[in-house]
Motif scaffolding. Structure first.
Motif, PDB file in Angstrom:
ATOM      1  N   LEU A  40      -1.760   9.191   2.543  1.00 50.46           N
ATOM      2  CA  LEU A  40      -0.995   8.391   1.591  1.00 50.46           C
ATOM      3  C   LEU A  40      -1.548   8.586   0.178  1.00 50.46           C
ATOM      4  CD1 LEU A  40      -0.829   5.111   3.673  1.00 50.46           C
ATOM      5  CD2 LEU A  40       1.148   6.508   3.026  1.00 50.46           C
ATOM      6  N   THR A  41      -0.655   8.671  -0.784  1.00 52.43           N
ATOM      7  CA  THR A  41      -1.066   8.639  -2.183  1.00 52.43           C
ATOM      8  C   THR A  41      -1.308   7.177  -2.553  1.00 52.43           C
ATOM      9  OG1 THR A  41       1.202   8.383  -2.947  1.00 52.43           O
ATOM     10  CG2 THR A  41       0.365  10.661  -2.730  1.00 52.43           C
ATOM     11  N   ASP A  42      -1.805   6.918  -3.742  1.00 49.17           N
ATOM     12  CA  ASP A  42      -1.971   5.527  -4.178  1.00 49.17           C
ATOM     13  C   ASP A  42      -0.640   4.793  -4.143  1.00 49.17           C
ATOM     14  OD1 ASP A  42      -4.696   5.752  -4.528  1.00 49.17           O
ATOM     15  OD2 ASP A  42      -4.556   6.169  -6.676  1.00 49.17           O
ATOM     16  N   LYS A  43       0.405   5.460  -4.592  1.00 49.04           N
ATOM     17  CA  LYS A  43       1.759   4.882  -4.562  1.00 49.04           C
ATOM     18  C   LYS A  43       2.167   4.572  -3.120  1.00 49.04           C
ATOM     19  CE  LYS A  43       6.465   6.429  -5.771  1.00 49.04           C
ATOM     20  NZ  LYS A  43       7.221   7.549  -6.369  1.00 49.04           N
ATOM     21  N   GLY A  44       1.888   5.489  -2.202  1.00 48.91           N
ATOM     22  CA  GLY A  44       2.206   5.294  -0.789  1.00 48.91           C
ATOM     23  C   GLY A  44       1.401   4.177  -0.163  1.00 48.91           C
ATOM     24  N   LYS A  45       0.124   4.067  -0.547  1.00 46.74           N
ATOM     25  CA  LYS A  45      -0.725   2.987  -0.022  1.00 46.74           C
ATOM     26  C   LYS A  45      -0.210   1.620  -0.460  1.00 46.74           C
ATOM     27  CE  LYS A  45      -4.956   5.709   0.113  1.00 46.74           C
ATOM     28  NZ  LYS A  45      -6.227   5.980  -0.556  1.00 46.74           N
ATOM     29  N   ARG A  46       0.145   1.512  -1.729  1.00 45.48           N
ATOM     30  CA  ARG A  46       0.639   0.214  -2.232  1.00 45.48           C
ATOM     31  C   ARG A  46       1.929  -0.191  -1.524  1.00 45.48           C
ATOM     32  NH1 ARG A  46      -0.681   2.652  -7.046  1.00 45.48           N
ATOM     33  NH2 ARG A  46       1.515   2.953  -7.557  1.00 45.48           N
ATOM     34  N   LEU A  47       2.853   0.741  -1.388  1.00 51.21           N
ATOM     35  CA  LEU A  47       4.116   0.428  -0.737  1.00 51.21           C
ATOM     36  C   LEU A  47       3.919   0.223   0.762  1.00 51.21           C
ATOM     37  CD1 LEU A  47       7.009  -0.151  -1.345  1.00 51.21           C
ATOM     38  CD2 LEU A  47       7.523   2.255  -1.034  1.00 51.21           C
TER      39      LEU A  47
ATOM     40  N   MET B 176      14.692   6.158  -4.511  1.00 47.92           N
ATOM     41  CA  MET B 176      14.738   4.958  -3.713  1.00 47.92           C
ATOM     42  C   MET B 176      14.560   5.324  -2.244  1.00 47.92           C
ATOM     43  SD  MET B 176      17.477   1.836  -3.149  1.00 47.92           S
ATOM     44  CE  MET B 176      18.722   2.491  -4.125  1.00 47.92           C
ATOM     45  N   LEU B 177      13.821   4.500  -1.554  1.00 50.25           N
ATOM     46  CA  LEU B 177      13.558   4.738  -0.132  1.00 50.25           C
ATOM     47  C   LEU B 177      14.731   4.280   0.733  1.00 50.25           C
ATOM     48  CD1 LEU B 177       9.881   3.500   0.198  1.00 50.25           C
ATOM     49  CD2 LEU B 177      10.686   5.847   0.242  1.00 50.25           C
ATOM     50  N   THR B 178      15.019   5.060   1.756  1.00 47.84           N
ATOM     51  CA  THR B 178      15.992   4.649   2.758  1.00 47.84           C
ATOM     52  C   THR B 178      15.275   3.779   3.793  1.00 47.84           C
ATOM     53  OG1 THR B 178      15.548   6.536   4.186  1.00 47.84           O
ATOM     54  CG2 THR B 178      17.252   6.834   2.470  1.00 47.84           C
ATOM     55  N   GLU B 179      16.032   3.144   4.677  1.00 48.93           N
ATOM     56  CA  GLU B 179      15.436   2.357   5.767  1.00 48.93           C
ATOM     57  C   GLU B 179      14.503   3.229   6.598  1.00 48.93           C
ATOM     58  OE1 GLU B 179      18.307   0.238   8.176  1.00 48.93           O
ATOM     59  OE2 GLU B 179      19.586  -0.022   6.423  1.00 48.93           O
ATOM     60  N   SER B 180      14.954   4.414   6.898  1.00 47.71           N
ATOM     61  CA  SER B 180      14.158   5.320   7.728  1.00 47.71           C
ATOM     62  C   SER B 180      12.866   5.713   7.009  1.00 47.71           C
ATOM     63  CB  SER B 180      14.988   6.566   8.061  1.00 47.71           C
ATOM     64  OG  SER B 180      14.281   7.408   8.912  1.00 47.71           O
ATOM     65  N   MET B 181      12.949   5.982   5.714  1.00 49.94           N
ATOM     66  CA  MET B 181      11.754   6.330   4.949  1.00 49.94           C
ATOM     67  C   MET B 181      10.769   5.165   4.953  1.00 49.94           C
ATOM     68  SD  MET B 181      13.591   8.299   1.784  1.00 49.94           S
ATOM     69  CE  MET B 181      12.187   9.032   0.939  1.00 49.94           C
ATOM     70  N   GLU B 182      11.284   3.943   4.832  1.00 50.44           N
ATOM     71  CA  GLU B 182      10.412   2.765   4.892  1.00 50.44           C
ATOM     72  C   GLU B 182       9.717   2.681   6.238  1.00 50.44           C
ATOM     73  OE1 GLU B 182      12.348  -0.910   3.923  1.00 50.44           O
ATOM     74  OE2 GLU B 182      12.714  -0.324   1.840  1.00 50.44           O
ATOM     75  N   ASP B 183      10.462   2.914   7.313  1.00 53.46           N
ATOM     76  CA  ASP B 183       9.870   2.856   8.655  1.00 53.46           C
ATOM     77  C   ASP B 183       8.755   3.891   8.809  1.00 53.46           C
ATOM     78  OD1 ASP B 183      11.534   0.775   9.433  1.00 53.46           O
ATOM     79  OD2 ASP B 183      12.985   2.088  10.424  1.00 53.46           O
ATOM     80  N   TYR B 184       8.986   5.091   8.332  1.00 49.23           N
ATOM     81  CA  TYR B 184       7.968   6.131   8.406  1.00 49.23           C
ATOM     82  C   TYR B 184       6.746   5.752   7.576  1.00 49.23           C
ATOM     83  CZ  TYR B 184      10.490   9.832  10.904  1.00 49.23           C
ATOM     84  OH  TYR B 184      11.114  10.590  11.866  1.00 49.23           O
ATOM     85  N   LEU B 185       6.978   5.299   6.356  1.00 49.95           N
ATOM     86  CA  LEU B 185       5.866   4.958   5.475  1.00 49.95           C
ATOM     87  C   LEU B 185       5.053   3.798   6.046  1.00 49.95           C
ATOM     88  CD1 LEU B 185       4.592   5.850   2.851  1.00 49.95           C
ATOM     89  CD2 LEU B 185       6.101   4.272   1.641  1.00 49.95           C
ATOM     90  N   GLU B 186       5.750   2.811   6.612  1.00 52.82           N
ATOM     91  CA  GLU B 186       5.052   1.688   7.248  1.00 52.82           C
ATOM     92  C   GLU B 186       4.180   2.181   8.401  1.00 52.82           C
ATOM     93  OE1 GLU B 186       6.095  -2.345   9.803  1.00 52.82           O
ATOM     94  OE2 GLU B 186       7.651  -1.525   8.503  1.00 52.82           O
TER      95      GLU B 186
ATOM     96  N   ILE C 202       2.993   5.257   8.879  1.00 52.36           N
ATOM     97  CA  ILE C 202       1.896   6.069   8.362  1.00 52.36           C
ATOM     98  C   ILE C 202       0.772   5.151   7.899  1.00 52.36           C
ATOM     99  CG2 ILE C 202       1.175   7.629   6.500  1.00 52.36           C
ATOM    100  CD1 ILE C 202       4.062   8.853   6.690  1.00 52.36           C
ATOM    101  N   TYR C 203       1.119   4.082   7.214  1.00 52.51           N
ATOM    102  CA  TYR C 203       0.105   3.131   6.754  1.00 52.51           C
ATOM    103  C   TYR C 203      -0.618   2.508   7.950  1.00 52.51           C
ATOM    104  CZ  TYR C 203      -2.145  -0.624   4.184  1.00 52.51           C
ATOM    105  OH  TYR C 203      -3.083  -1.480   3.655  1.00 52.51           O
ATOM    106  N   ARG C 204       0.155   2.065   8.957  1.00 55.35           N
ATOM    107  CA  ARG C 204      -0.440   1.442  10.140  1.00 55.35           C
ATOM    108  C   ARG C 204      -1.402   2.402  10.852  1.00 55.35           C
ATOM    109  NH1 ARG C 204       1.854  -3.330  11.763  1.00 55.35           N
ATOM    110  NH2 ARG C 204       3.900  -3.831  10.887  1.00 55.35           N
ATOM    111  N   LEU C 205      -0.954   3.624  11.062  1.00 55.21           N
ATOM    112  CA  LEU C 205      -1.782   4.607  11.769  1.00 55.21           C
ATOM    113  C   LEU C 205      -3.035   4.963  10.967  1.00 55.21           C
ATOM    114  CD1 LEU C 205       1.007   6.938  13.211  1.00 55.21           C
ATOM    115  CD2 LEU C 205      -0.484   5.389  14.506  1.00 55.21           C
TER     116      LEU C 205
END
Length: 157
Positions: free
Chosen positions: A62-69, A1-11, A13-16
């Motif tokens: 990003l992996t496919d999983k990372g792109k979707r999230l 499960m992702l933490t708040e911080s992990m979500e912020d990083y993943l978001e 990474i997607y934006r960049l």
């Protein structure tokens, strides 16, 4: 499960990735205003969880999983901002979205999306709601300025 911080990083990474086509650790550190050492630890965690591909001194992908999230996280942020803006939230929209976004479920986000779509196609209903909001009364007439939510760095206008 992702933490708040992990979500912020993943978001971010997607934006960049959407903006530049690639992401380096230094880009991520600058965008999130964190130390490079913090980025290194987090990208290792995201790599272990299968959200990104990363090799030391290489770009972050990003992996496919990372792109979707990542797509969902960016969509969630935009939808909450649109919802609050549509309802004429006057102060602290960015701060409120940051406070809300990590605690709202995907099914509830769909409800927000549906409300936004409904109000966009039924502006007369939105006007009726805005008229109700102009009464600007708290529940039961209570003064609620002492609540934690009022601790934003702005006035309550």
């Amino acid at each position: 499960m992702l933490t708040e911080s992990m979500e912020d990083y993943l978001e971010m990474i997607y934006r960049l990735t959407q903006e530049k086509g690639y992401v380096r650790a230094v880009d991520l550190a600058g965008a999130l205003n964190v130390q490079p050492s913090s980025v290194t630890r987090m990208i290792q965690k995201l790599h272990e969880e299968g959200f990104i591909q990363y090799e030391k001194y290489r770009h972050i992908a990003l992996t496919d999983k990372g792109k979707r999230l990542g797509y969902f996280l960016v969509w969630r942020d935009a939808m909450l901002k649109e919802f609050l803006t549509l309802l004429n939230a006057r102060v602290g929209v960015e701060e409120q979205v940051e406070g809300i976004e990590h605690y709202i479920t995907p099914p509830t986000m769909c409800l927000f999306r549906n409300l936004v779509q409904y109000f966009r196609t039924h502006p007369e209903c939105l006007e009726e709601l805005q008229a109700m909001n102009r009464l600007n009364k708290y529940p039961e007439g209570e003064k609620l300025e002492d609540l934690r939510a009022w601790l934003f760095r702005h006035s309550s206008d």
